[in-house]
Structures are given as structure tokens and as C-alpha cells.
Design a protein around this motif. Sequence first.
Motif, mmCIF file in Angstrom:
data_model
loop_
_atom_site.group_PDB
_atom_site.id
_atom_site.type_symbol
_atom_site.label_atom_id
_atom_site.label_comp_id
_atom_site.label_asym_id
_atom_site.label_seq_id
_atom_site.Cartn_x
_atom_site.Cartn_y
_atom_site.Cartn_z
ATOM 1 N N MET A 160 0.853 -1.174 0.000
ATOM 2 C CA MET A 160 0.000 0.000 0.000
ATOM 3 C C MET A 160 0.895 1.232 0.000
ATOM 4 S SD MET A 160 -2.951 1.063 2.758
ATOM 5 C CE MET A 160 -1.963 0.799 4.208
ATOM 6 N N SER A 161 0.665 2.132 -0.945
ATOM 7 C CA SER A 161 1.455 3.349 -0.983
ATOM 8 C C SER A 161 0.545 4.566 -0.956
ATOM 9 C CB SER A 161 2.328 3.376 -2.240
ATOM 10 O OG SER A 161 1.525 3.356 -3.404
ATOM 11 N N THR A 162 1.019 5.608 -0.273
ATOM 12 C CA THR A 162 0.267 6.852 -0.195
ATOM 13 C C THR A 162 0.321 7.533 -1.557
ATOM 14 O OG1 THR A 162 0.810 7.074 2.133
ATOM 15 C CG2 THR A 162 0.066 9.052 1.015
ATOM 16 N N ILE A 163 -0.809 8.065 -1.971
ATOM 17 C CA ILE A 163 -0.890 8.782 -3.238
ATOM 18 C C ILE A 163 -1.548 10.129 -2.999
ATOM 19 C CG2 ILE A 163 -0.985 6.668 -4.630
ATOM 20 C CD1 ILE A 163 -4.036 7.082 -4.858
ATOM 21 N N SER A 164 -1.492 10.989 -3.985
ATOM 22 C CA SER A 164 -2.193 12.268 -3.899
ATOM 23 C C SER A 164 -3.636 12.083 -4.332
ATOM 24 C CB SER A 164 -1.525 13.293 -4.825
ATOM 25 O OG SER A 164 -0.212 13.551 -4.408
ATOM 26 N N CYS A 165 -4.506 12.910 -3.807
ATOM 27 C CA CYS A 165 -5.905 12.872 -4.222
ATOM 28 C C CYS A 165 -6.013 13.206 -5.700
ATOM 29 C CB CYS A 165 -6.724 13.902 -3.443
ATOM 30 S SG CYS A 165 -7.172 13.388 -1.788
ATOM 31 N N ARG A 166 -6.968 12.558 -6.354
ATOM 32 C CA ARG A 166 -7.299 12.917 -7.736
ATOM 33 C C ARG A 166 -8.245 14.111 -7.671
ATOM 34 N NH1 ARG A 166 -8.188 7.451 -7.526
ATOM 35 N NH2 ARG A 166 -6.521 6.271 -8.491
ATOM 36 N N VAL A 167 -7.855 15.209 -8.236
ATOM 37 C CA VAL A 167 -8.699 16.398 -8.220
ATOM 38 C C VAL A 167 -10.021 16.066 -8.900
ATOM 39 C CG1 VAL A 167 -8.934 18.781 -9.000
ATOM 40 C CG2 VAL A 167 -6.719 17.948 -8.199
ATOM 41 N N ALA A 224 -14.759 10.496 -4.339
ATOM 42 C CA ALA A 224 -15.173 9.181 -3.826
ATOM 43 C C ALA A 224 -15.239 9.159 -2.302
ATOM 44 C CB ALA A 224 -14.243 8.087 -4.341
ATOM 45 N N CYS A 225 -14.285 9.781 -1.637
ATOM 46 C CA CYS A 225 -14.268 9.756 -0.170
ATOM 47 C C CYS A 225 -15.335 10.662 0.433
ATOM 48 C CB CYS A 225 -12.885 10.122 0.357
ATOM 49 S SG CYS A 225 -12.337 11.770 -0.096
ATOM 50 N N CYS A 226 -15.999 11.473 -0.401
ATOM 51 C CA CYS A 226 -17.076 12.346 0.056
ATOM 52 C C CYS A 226 -18.452 11.785 -0.309
ATOM 53 C CB CYS A 226 -16.922 13.734 -0.554
ATOM 54 S SG CYS A 226 -15.350 14.526 -0.162
ATOM 55 N N ILE A 227 -18.449 10.633 -0.983
ATOM 56 C CA ILE A 227 -19.704 10.010 -1.396
ATOM 57 C C ILE A 227 -19.827 8.594 -0.820
ATOM 58 C CG2 ILE A 227 -21.089 9.231 -3.371
ATOM 59 C CD1 ILE A 227 -19.578 11.432 -5.034
ATOM 60 N N SER A 228 -18.812 7.779 -1.023
ATOM 61 C CA SER A 228 -18.901 6.354 -0.682
ATOM 62 C C SER A 228 -19.037 6.043 0.800
ATOM 63 C CB SER A 228 -17.698 5.598 -1.251
ATOM 64 O OG SER A 228 -17.765 5.577 -2.653
ATOM 65 N N PRO A 229 -18.198 6.607 1.670
ATOM 66 C CA PRO A 229 -18.289 6.185 3.075
ATOM 67 C C PRO A 229 -19.407 6.872 3.838
ATOM 68 C CG PRO A 229 -16.554 7.795 2.861
ATOM 69 C CD PRO A 229 -17.084 7.531 1.464
ATOM 70 N N SER A 230 -19.850 6.207 4.890
ATOM 71 C CA SER A 230 -20.755 6.879 5.826
ATOM 72 C C SER A 230 -19.897 7.767 6.716
ATOM 73 C CB SER A 230 -21.516 5.861 6.671
ATOM 74 O OG SER A 230 -20.624 5.093 7.445
ATOM 75 N N ILE A 231 -20.482 8.834 7.197
ATOM 76 C CA ILE A 231 -19.809 9.726 8.151
ATOM 77 C C ILE A 231 -20.782 9.896 9.306
ATOM 78 C CG2 ILE A 231 -18.847 12.021 8.560
ATOM 79 C CD1 ILE A 231 -18.033 12.079 5.603
ATOM 80 N N SER A 232 -20.380 9.447 10.480
ATOM 81 C CA SER A 232 -21.291 9.442 11.620
ATOM 82 C C SER A 232 -21.234 10.721 12.449
ATOM 83 C CB SER A 232 -21.003 8.231 12.517
ATOM 84 O OG SER A 232 -19.667 8.271 12.971
ATOM 85 N N GLY A 270 -10.519 14.989 7.587
ATOM 86 C CA GLY A 270 -9.135 15.443 7.593
ATOM 87 C C GLY A 270 -8.143 14.320 7.809
ATOM 88 N N LYS A 271 -8.586 13.236 8.442
ATOM 89 C CA LYS A 271 -7.696 12.108 8.721
ATOM 90 C C LYS A 271 -7.611 11.112 7.562
ATOM 91 C CE LYS A 271 -8.292 12.329 13.689
ATOM 92 N NZ LYS A 271 -8.880 11.702 14.869
ATOM 93 N N PHE A 272 -8.520 11.230 6.596
ATOM 94 C CA PHE A 272 -8.493 10.303 5.467
ATOM 95 C C PHE A 272 -7.250 10.577 4.628
ATOM 96 C CE2 PHE A 272 -9.282 9.019 1.120
ATOM 97 C CZ PHE A 272 -9.671 7.713 1.287
ATOM 98 N N ARG A 329 -14.227 0.663 -4.353
ATOM 99 C CA ARG A 329 -13.418 0.119 -3.249
ATOM 100 C C ARG A 329 -13.841 0.682 -1.902
ATOM 101 N NH1 ARG A 329 -7.168 -0.727 -5.124
ATOM 102 N NH2 ARG A 329 -7.605 -2.160 -6.838
ATOM 103 N N ILE A 330 -14.122 1.965 -1.854
ATOM 104 C CA ILE A 330 -14.530 2.574 -0.585
ATOM 105 C C ILE A 330 -15.913 2.064 -0.175
ATOM 106 C CG2 ILE A 330 -15.048 4.732 0.611
ATOM 107 C CD1 ILE A 330 -12.840 6.037 -1.154
ATOM 108 N N LEU A 331 -16.817 1.899 -1.132
ATOM 109 C CA LEU A 331 -18.133 1.316 -0.808
ATOM 110 C C LEU A 331 -17.979 -0.111 -0.288
ATOM 111 C CD1 LEU A 331 -20.519 2.546 -3.653
ATOM 112 C CD2 LEU A 331 -20.804 2.898 -1.192
#
Length: 87
Positions: A1-8, A12-20, A58-60, A77-79
Amino acid sequence: MSTISCRVGCGACCISPSISTPIPGMPNGKPAGVRCIQLDDKNLCRLFGKPERPAVCGKFAPDSLTCGESSEEAMLRILELEQLTAS
């Protein structure tokens, strides 16, 4: 697993996961697969860099395992991770 930059414009991280935790405009957070109200038309976060941005956001940290090779792959993948970790 390697850290990458966000794709502008991915979002996906603002749609796929739930945020409680509360999000401005979404006081009860959001369910998985629901677009965050703070995501603009270009899939950019309106709260990025602001103190009211939820800590979980912010931690994602994007990585190749989670985000794959495309925005579409990241969404799937996030879903999938969301479904595997749902209680």
C-alpha cells in the motif's frame, strides 16, 4: 500500500463512506453512497482546510489500495470497505 495524492475532482471519499459525525448542513452525518452536501459541482470539498471540516475527513489519507487506478475504482473500493466494516 502506498500513499498517493488525491485525484482532483474524484469525490469518492465524500460520497462512498458513511460519516457518523455532524457535517455543516448534515447534522446527523451521512449514510454511505450519499453525496456530502459540502461537495461542490466539481467534486471539491467546500470545507477543505477549514476548522468546521469533520476530523474524520481530515484524517483520510488516500492510498493505492483504497483508491485504485481511477475515481470509479475508488468509489467501488470505498463502498466495499464500508460494507465490510458496517456493524
